[in-house]
Design a protein around this motif. Structure first.
Motif, PDB file in Angstrom:
ATOM      1  N   ARG A  64       0.772  -0.984  -0.073  1.00 42.33           N
ATOM      2  CA  ARG A  64      -0.015   0.184   0.003  1.00 42.33           C
ATOM      3  C   ARG A  64       0.357   1.501  -0.384  1.00 42.33           C
ATOM      4  O   ARG A  64       0.459   1.959  -0.598  1.00 42.33           O
ATOM      5  N   ASP A  65       1.727   1.051   0.744  1.00 36.85           N
ATOM      6  CA  ASP A  65       2.920   2.264   0.861  1.00 36.85           C
ATOM      7  C   ASP A  65       3.712   2.974  -0.940  1.00 36.85           C
ATOM      8  O   ASP A  65       4.029   3.955  -0.797  1.00 36.85           O
ATOM      9  N   ALA A  66       3.835   1.744  -1.648  1.00 39.90           N
ATOM     10  CA  ALA A  66       5.093   1.488  -2.232  1.00 39.90           C
ATOM     11  C   ALA A  66       3.911   2.487  -3.304  1.00 39.90           C
ATOM     12  O   ALA A  66       4.004   2.134  -4.209  1.00 39.90           O
ATOM     13  N   THR A  67       2.063   2.422  -3.208  1.00 38.52           N
ATOM     14  CA  THR A  67       1.489   2.471  -4.557  1.00 38.52           C
ATOM     15  C   THR A  67       1.285   3.809  -4.915  1.00 38.52           C
ATOM     16  O   THR A  67       1.136   4.761  -4.361  1.00 38.52           O
ATOM     17  N   VAL A  68       1.243   4.367  -6.246  1.00 37.13           N
ATOM     18  CA  VAL A  68       1.404   5.637  -6.620  1.00 37.13           C
ATOM     19  C   VAL A  68       0.395   5.814  -7.637  1.00 37.13           C
ATOM     20  O   VAL A  68       0.490   5.194  -8.441  1.00 37.13           O
ATOM     21  N   THR A  69      -0.692   6.420  -7.254  1.00 38.37           N
ATOM     22  CA  THR A  69      -1.260   6.731  -8.376  1.00 38.37           C
ATOM     23  C   THR A  69      -2.073   8.466  -8.506  1.00 38.37           C
ATOM     24  O   THR A  69      -2.684   8.905  -7.633  1.00 38.37           O
ATOM     25  N   LEU A  70      -1.878   8.732  -9.668  1.00 40.85           N
ATOM     26  CA  LEU A  70      -2.194  10.288 -10.125  1.00 40.85           C
ATOM     27  C   LEU A  70      -2.875  10.684 -11.175  1.00 40.85           C
ATOM     28  O   LEU A  70      -3.176   9.876 -12.076  1.00 40.85           O
ATOM     29  N   ALA A  99      -4.171   9.554  -5.974  1.00 42.42           N
ATOM     30  CA  ALA A  99      -5.958   9.000  -6.245  1.00 42.42           C
ATOM     31  C   ALA A  99      -5.178   7.360  -5.591  1.00 42.42           C
ATOM     32  O   ALA A  99      -6.300   6.905  -5.492  1.00 42.42           O
ATOM     33  N   GLY A 100      -3.879   7.536  -4.923  1.00 44.02           N
ATOM     34  CA  GLY A 100      -3.454   6.524  -4.384  1.00 44.02           C
ATOM     35  C   GLY A 100      -4.054   5.805  -2.637  1.00 44.02           C
ATOM     36  O   GLY A 100      -4.705   7.141  -2.219  1.00 44.02           O
ATOM     37  N   PRO A 101      -3.089   5.038  -1.685  1.00 45.94           N
ATOM     38  CA  PRO A 101      -3.719   5.349  -0.600  1.00 45.94           C
ATOM     39  C   PRO A 101      -2.812   5.660   0.257  1.00 45.94           C
ATOM     40  O   PRO A 101      -3.196   5.738   1.562  1.00 45.94           O
ATOM     41  N   GLY A 163       9.661   5.755   1.979  1.00 45.34           N
ATOM     42  CA  GLY A 163      10.858   6.375   2.161  1.00 45.34           C
ATOM     43  C   GLY A 163      11.453   6.159   0.530  1.00 45.34           C
ATOM     44  O   GLY A 163      12.522   6.615   0.277  1.00 45.34           O
ATOM     45  N   GLN A 164      10.512   5.319  -0.777  1.00 45.68           N
ATOM     46  CA  GLN A 164      11.405   5.581  -1.549  1.00 45.68           C
ATOM     47  C   GLN A 164      10.301   6.052  -2.676  1.00 45.68           C
ATOM     48  O   GLN A 164       9.832   6.686  -2.874  1.00 45.68           O
ATOM     49  N   VAL A 165      11.802   6.253  -3.397  1.00 43.74           N
ATOM     50  CA  VAL A 165      11.551   7.642  -4.816  1.00 43.74           C
ATOM     51  C   VAL A 165      11.551   6.997  -5.976  1.00 43.74           C
ATOM     52  O   VAL A 165      11.682   5.629  -5.908  1.00 43.74           O
ATOM     53  N   ARG A 166      10.013   6.893  -6.440  1.00 47.49           N
ATOM     54  CA  ARG A 166       9.683   6.045  -8.013  1.00 47.49           C
ATOM     55  C   ARG A 166       9.382   7.502  -8.471  1.00 47.49           C
ATOM     56  O   ARG A 166       8.783   8.475  -8.342  1.00 47.49           O
ATOM     57  N   GLU A 167       9.216   7.123 -10.052  1.00 51.12           N
ATOM     58  CA  GLU A 167       8.564   7.426 -11.209  1.00 51.12           C
ATOM     59  C   GLU A 167       7.417   6.803 -11.552  1.00 51.12           C
ATOM     60  O   GLU A 167       7.193   5.792 -11.700  1.00 51.12           O
ATOM     61  N   ALA A 168       6.547   8.150 -11.185  1.00 51.76           N
ATOM     62  CA  ALA A 168       4.925   8.090 -11.847  1.00 51.76           C
ATOM     63  C   ALA A 168       5.045   8.597 -13.499  1.00 51.76           C
ATOM     64  O   ALA A 168       5.462   9.476 -13.633  1.00 51.76           O
ATOM     65  N   ARG A 169       3.845   8.180 -14.459  1.00 51.40           N
ATOM     66  CA  ARG A 169       3.467   8.501 -15.252  1.00 51.40           C
ATOM     67  C   ARG A 169       1.971   8.991 -15.634  1.00 51.40           C
ATOM     68  O   ARG A 169       1.571   8.265 -15.197  1.00 51.40           O
ATOM     69  N   TYR A 170       1.559   9.351 -16.719  1.00 49.20           N
ATOM     70  CA  TYR A 170       0.523   9.774 -16.373  1.00 49.20           C
ATOM     71  C   TYR A 170      -0.089  10.763 -18.057  1.00 49.20           C
ATOM     72  O   TYR A 170       0.660  11.730 -17.779  1.00 49.20           O
ATOM     73  N   PRO A 171      -0.493  10.902 -18.611  1.00 47.49           N
ATOM     74  CA  PRO A 171      -1.317  11.124 -19.629  1.00 47.49           C
ATOM     75  C   PRO A 171      -1.706  12.472 -19.440  1.00 47.49           C
ATOM     76  O   PRO A 171      -3.165  12.520 -19.044  1.00 47.49           O
ATOM     77  N   VAL A 172      -1.442  13.928 -19.931  1.00 44.69           N
ATOM     78  CA  VAL A 172      -1.811  14.653 -19.395  1.00 44.69           C
ATOM     79  C   VAL A 172      -2.666  15.498 -21.117  1.00 44.69           C
ATOM     80  O   VAL A 172      -1.686  15.422 -21.705  1.00 44.69           O
ATOM     81  N   ALA A 173      -4.072  15.931 -21.331  1.00 41.16           N
ATOM     82  CA  ALA A 173      -4.724  16.363 -22.109  1.00 41.16           C
ATOM     83  C   ALA A 173      -4.389  17.820 -22.216  1.00 41.16           C
ATOM     84  O   ALA A 173      -4.533  18.316 -21.496  1.00 41.16           O
ATOM     85  N   LEU A 174      -3.426  18.488 -23.131  1.00 43.36           N
ATOM     86  CA  LEU A 174      -3.244  19.644 -23.440  1.00 43.36           C
ATOM     87  C   LEU A 174      -4.275  20.689 -23.886  1.00 43.36           C
ATOM     88  O   LEU A 174      -4.799  21.801 -23.951  1.00 43.36           O
ATOM     89  N   VAL A 175      -4.917  20.172 -24.672  1.00 50.26           N
ATOM     90  CA  VAL A 175      -6.222  20.635 -26.089  1.00 50.26           C
ATOM     91  C   VAL A 175      -7.155  20.305 -24.990  1.00 50.26           C
ATOM     92  O   VAL A 175      -7.584  20.074 -24.041  1.00 50.26           O
TER      93      VAL A 175
END
Length: 190
Positions: A64-70, A99-101, A163-175
């Protein structure tokens, strides 16, 4: 053989002087030894079950602590302008929803395409679960080049609750965003 020799009284201790009876003498387990073994087995079972339960809880908490949802969307424009090379610079904000826990600390934001470059202003932001954090960003657009209709993939560097550093990706609509509304007014020939 006399009748006295044929009857064995089990209540009286055996007379060792008579000699062996033909079979080896058996020793019976003492009641306290049996009770101790049963208690040790029961304690081991209880402690083992408790340990497995704690292990499952720890594993679930770690996942749960490692989950990243943006979720991220362009949220505002503070200022902007066009330089002599025909590049428009917009300083604005990006709304990031966790949006994560677990809480996360957003460390950096970056997106790059042939016509757009977006990066944060270098400030970190703690975002609680279900909360929204506004991150200051700089967006550079090349005037005259159309922004594609597909969302721009943004990379977020995030420190999770473990305490871990993770990379997350999310598609952002500019239009249709406030950034492109401002960009259209900035890049028009004057």
């Amino acid at each position: 053989m006399s009748t006295e020799d044929a009857v064995i009284d089990l209540d009286t201790p055996r007379d060792e002087s008579v000699g062996p009876t033909g079979s080896r003498g058996r020793r019976t387990a003492r009641p306290w030894l049996v009770a101790g073994l049963v208690a040790a087995f029961a304690a081991g079972t209880v402690l083992g079950g408790w340990g497995v339960d704690r292990s499952r809880e720890a594993r679930a908490r770690q996942e749960r602590d490692a989950t990243v949802t943006l979720v991220a969307i362009p949220a505002g424009v503070d200022s902007g302008g066009v330089n002599s090379g025909g590049r428009a610079r917009i300083e604005g904000s990006l709304a990031v929803v966790n949006a994560g826990p677990s809480p996360i600390t957003l460390r950096s934001v970056r997106a790059e395409s042939p016509t757009v470059l977006i990066q944060d202003l270098g400030r970190t932001r703690l975002i609680r679960p279900g909360g929204t954090g506004w991150i200051g960003v700089v967006a550079l657009f090349q005037c005259g080049d159309a922004v594609g209709p597909e969302p721009l993939s943004m990379r977020f560097s995030v420190q999770t609750a473990d305490g871990q550093v993770r990379e997350a990706r999310y598609p952002v609509a500019l239009v249709g965003s406030v950034w492109l509304d401002r960009l259209s007014g900035m890049c028009e020939p004057r």
